[in-house]
Design a protein around this motif. Sequence first.
Motif, short mmCIF file in Angstrom:
data_model
loop_
_atom_site.label_atom_id
_atom_site.label_comp_id
_atom_site.label_asym_id
_atom_site.label_seq_id
_atom_site.Cartn_x
_atom_site.Cartn_y
_atom_site.Cartn_z
N PHE A 40 -39.37 -13.86 93.15
CA PHE A 40 -38.76 -15.18 92.90
C PHE A 40 -39.00 -15.59 91.45
CE2 PHE A 40 -40.11 -14.92 97.31
CZ PHE A 40 -38.93 -15.26 97.98
N LYS A 41 -37.95 -16.16 90.84
CA LYS A 41 -38.07 -16.72 89.49
C LYS A 41 -37.46 -18.12 89.50
CE LYS A 41 -37.97 -12.42 86.82
NZ LYS A 41 -37.27 -11.65 85.75
N PHE A 42 -38.06 -18.99 88.63
CA PHE A 42 -37.61 -20.38 88.57
C PHE A 42 -37.09 -20.70 87.15
CE2 PHE A 42 -40.93 -19.98 91.72
CZ PHE A 42 -40.35 -20.57 92.84
N ASP A 43 -36.20 -21.69 87.10
CA ASP A 43 -35.63 -22.11 85.81
C ASP A 43 -36.65 -22.98 85.09
OD1 ASP A 43 -33.99 -22.64 83.72
OD2 ASP A 43 -32.61 -23.96 84.80
N GLU A 44 -37.44 -22.35 84.21
CA GLU A 44 -38.51 -23.06 83.52
C GLU A 44 -38.31 -22.98 82.01
OE1 GLU A 44 -41.96 -21.02 84.79
OE2 GLU A 44 -42.03 -21.95 86.78
N ILE A 45 -38.70 -24.04 81.28
CA ILE A 45 -38.66 -24.01 79.82
C ILE A 45 -39.91 -23.32 79.31
CG2 ILE A 45 -37.26 -26.10 79.67
CD1 ILE A 45 -39.79 -27.64 78.89
N GLU A 46 -39.84 -22.78 78.09
CA GLU A 46 -40.96 -22.01 77.56
C GLU A 46 -42.15 -22.88 77.22
OE1 GLU A 46 -39.74 -19.64 74.30
OE2 GLU A 46 -38.29 -18.46 75.46
N LYS A 47 -41.86 -24.09 76.64
CA LYS A 47 -42.97 -24.97 76.25
C LYS A 47 -42.50 -26.42 76.28
CE LYS A 47 -42.06 -24.47 71.29
NZ LYS A 47 -42.65 -24.14 69.97
N PRO A 48 -43.41 -27.35 76.43
CA PRO A 48 -43.01 -28.76 76.42
C PRO A 48 -42.47 -29.17 75.05
CG PRO A 48 -45.41 -28.57 76.35
CD PRO A 48 -44.87 -27.19 76.57
N THR A 49 -41.48 -30.07 75.05
CA THR A 49 -40.87 -30.49 73.78
C THR A 49 -40.80 -32.01 73.71
OG1 THR A 49 -38.65 -30.38 74.76
CG2 THR A 49 -39.44 -28.43 73.59
N ARG A 50 -40.67 -32.51 72.48
CA ARG A 50 -40.47 -33.94 72.24
C ARG A 50 -39.49 -34.09 71.09
NH1 ARG A 50 -46.04 -35.93 69.12
NH2 ARG A 50 -45.83 -34.50 67.34
N LYS A 51 -38.76 -35.17 71.10
CA LYS A 51 -37.71 -35.36 70.09
C LYS A 51 -37.70 -36.82 69.63
CE LYS A 51 -32.78 -34.54 69.26
NZ LYS A 51 -31.50 -34.12 69.86
N LEU A 52 -37.57 -37.01 68.31
CA LEU A 52 -37.52 -38.35 67.72
C LEU A 52 -36.30 -38.45 66.82
CD1 LEU A 52 -40.40 -40.43 66.20
CD2 LEU A 52 -38.41 -39.94 64.79
N ASN A 53 -35.56 -39.54 66.98
CA ASN A 53 -34.38 -39.76 66.13
C ASN A 53 -34.42 -41.18 65.55
OD1 ASN A 53 -31.62 -39.10 65.12
ND2 ASN A 53 -31.07 -40.82 66.42
N ALA A 99 -34.61 -12.13 110.13
CA ALA A 99 -34.79 -13.46 109.53
C ALA A 99 -33.85 -13.61 108.32
CB ALA A 99 -36.25 -13.66 109.11
N LYS A 100 -33.50 -14.85 108.03
CA LYS A 100 -32.58 -15.12 106.90
C LYS A 100 -33.19 -16.18 105.98
CE LYS A 100 -28.76 -14.48 110.12
NZ LYS A 100 -29.70 -14.49 111.30
N ILE A 101 -32.93 -15.99 104.70
CA ILE A 101 -33.34 -17.00 103.72
C ILE A 101 -32.08 -17.57 103.06
CG2 ILE A 101 -35.65 -16.05 103.31
CD1 ILE A 101 -34.53 -14.76 100.75
N VAL A 102 -32.09 -18.89 102.84
CA VAL A 102 -30.97 -19.56 102.15
C VAL A 102 -31.43 -19.88 100.73
CG1 VAL A 102 -29.40 -21.52 102.15
CG2 VAL A 102 -30.16 -20.52 104.33
N ILE A 103 -30.68 -19.38 99.73
CA ILE A 103 -31.13 -19.42 98.33
C ILE A 103 -30.38 -20.53 97.58
CG2 ILE A 103 -31.39 -18.09 96.21
CD1 ILE A 103 -31.06 -15.55 98.06
N PRO A 104 -31.07 -21.54 97.05
CA PRO A 104 -30.40 -22.57 96.24
C PRO A 104 -30.12 -22.07 94.82
CG PRO A 104 -32.73 -23.04 96.35
CD PRO A 104 -32.51 -21.82 97.22
N GLN A 105 -29.34 -22.84 94.06
CA GLN A 105 -28.94 -22.41 92.71
C GLN A 105 -30.09 -22.42 91.72
OE1 GLN A 105 -25.57 -24.75 91.51
NE2 GLN A 105 -24.13 -23.63 92.80
N ASN A 106 -31.12 -23.24 91.97
CA ASN A 106 -32.21 -23.35 90.99
C ASN A 106 -33.34 -22.37 91.22
OD1 ASN A 106 -33.02 -24.57 93.33
ND2 ASN A 106 -33.85 -26.42 92.36
N ILE A 107 -33.14 -21.38 92.14
CA ILE A 107 -34.13 -20.31 92.35
C ILE A 107 -33.42 -18.97 92.23
CG2 ILE A 107 -35.77 -19.27 93.96
CD1 ILE A 107 -36.17 -21.99 95.22
#
Length: 637
Positions: A114-127, A83-91
């Motif tokens: 498997f690892k995913f591109d995840e941020i450590e914590k939710p963020t918010r920004k005000l300018n 069997a073969k798996i096709v790996i995308p760039q975001n995994i």
Amino acid sequence: MNREIFNGSTVEECINKACNELNISKSDIKYEILEERNGIFKKKAQIAVEVEEEKDEKSVDGTACIINGKLIVTNPKENGDFAKIVIPQNIFVIIDGVQVFGKKEVNNSMNIKFKFDEIEKPTRKLNISITPDNLEAYIDISYVSKNEFKLKDVPESNEIILEPEVSKQQRPPAYTESELRNELNKNKIVYGILEESIKKCASGKDISRMLVAAGVKVQNDQDDSIEFKININGNSKFKENENGNIDFKSIGFVNAVTAGDIIAIKHEGAKGINGKDIYGKEIKKKLGKKLSITCDENCKIENNKVIALKSGKASFKGNKFFIVGVHEVNSDVDLKTGNIKFLGAVNVKGSVLEGMSVESGNDIIINNNVESAVIKAKGNVTIGKNAILSQIYSGGEDVEVLSKIELLDNLSKNIAELIDAVSQIKKYNTKNKFSSDGEIIKVLIESKFKNITKMCKSYILLVSNINDKFEKIFIQKLIGIAPLRIKDANELMAIVEEAKEEIGNLKAILSIPSDINISYCQECTIEGSGNIYINGKGEYISNITSNNSIEFINKDAVARGGQLKAKNEIKCGVVGSIGGVVTRVCVDIKGHIYCEVAYPNTIFAVGNKEFTIDNPSKNIHAYVDHKDDLIVDKLLL
């Protein structure tokens, strides 16, 4: 999968051989070109063809699937494919401790993570952004959620493509109204806060450039203004027809009034309001200019309206309205009429003939020609047709005053440079070649500063028969051997200071600049305290001087010979001639010269810098740039 090699003269021949030997069609063949030569005498090609191995009838390919986010791998049987798996760039896929990419064979004995591109914590920004005038504040808000991912379920197959899907999402907290006000307060924004905008910003959605605070824009007082109900001081505009042609006869005496006419209305400027910025700082409005108008005994002011009490020509100078009489000459000015001298305006229906003169304390209009005559007006001069061998002046005493101002200004500058030159010579005069400052001054005037003597003599001629203080000073200090009487060069500073003071006094007595309108002039002297307009064929060997601008209305009008001199700007058509007649065009150092066509021996002068045209040229613009260089933009004709 096996590979077999086929040779031939061309790739097409190699493919045909492979299809025949392997018993497969061209549409099913898979090959790679290894070599292809297309020489003149020799051609050669080689391809490699993929040949599937014959599988045992009992063989079964391996499979893979994703169920509830987990990868399940089944190994092949007998000679089946893995069997073969096709790996995308975001995994990120790690097999047995090594990260792998692209397409990968897998079996059930492998340790696959498997690892995913995840941020450590939710963020918010005000300018918060503020406009340069401090009158508006804008908010930008962006939220980035923390997403946890798992593998998306995929049915069983020999080859599967991995895809991530969100398994859990954690959003950052929305900004509250209280937090938003605190942020504004930190930025010292305290005035004009828009409550509705604050509520929208607290919705938890991304916000792009939301106006949250607006100050009050200052509105300055408006200046008092005068609405003229008739043309005043010859400021009428030339009329144009639908084709753009100018009717120069339309200038006329359009400012004549009769008793009871409203000459003008004074409008008081509207009151403005002070402004306030978002920091709470008050912005003071600018006060408008107030006009105080008066009038002579021939008109009155009622409810800010200026009303004529008698018939005549209305004018306005120094915030005062006048009505003067109009003297009309219904024929030529000749020996029968005698010379005309009138305090009011003069309107000559015919021509002014040889040897005659017309002088006016206001405007002069001559409907036909001026021939070997003298025309002097304190106001505007309009000549309907041509002027030959004549002298024409507008602005009255202003012309002489302007000449005095120019001479005194140039003299004061030259004398200041002379004093500086004396100081430099004394500094390096180690051999005591000169016994006094006077000797140095005399030598400099006779060599480097020759213009000082010329300007002094020009001033004396200008003020002849007048008891002028500068005439005496120039004779005693600067002309001939007079400089030898000077003991200290700083004595000349008194002349510079007095000249500056006199220039100020002369400028104060100048009235409104007066214009000259003429069709064509030949061998004339024309001087105006305002603009000079040539609206016909042009000029020939004339000296024309304007304290503002000279403009040839027609692009093909000719300026041939003589000198054109203006303070600010000269716009002309064709200058000079193919025969090379010398024509001089001059403006002050900050002035500009524009010319449609110029022929050789045309001299363009800006300040003390000159340029002579050597070849016929067009589209010319002459000026001095910020580097103090004379620039003459032109194209060859």
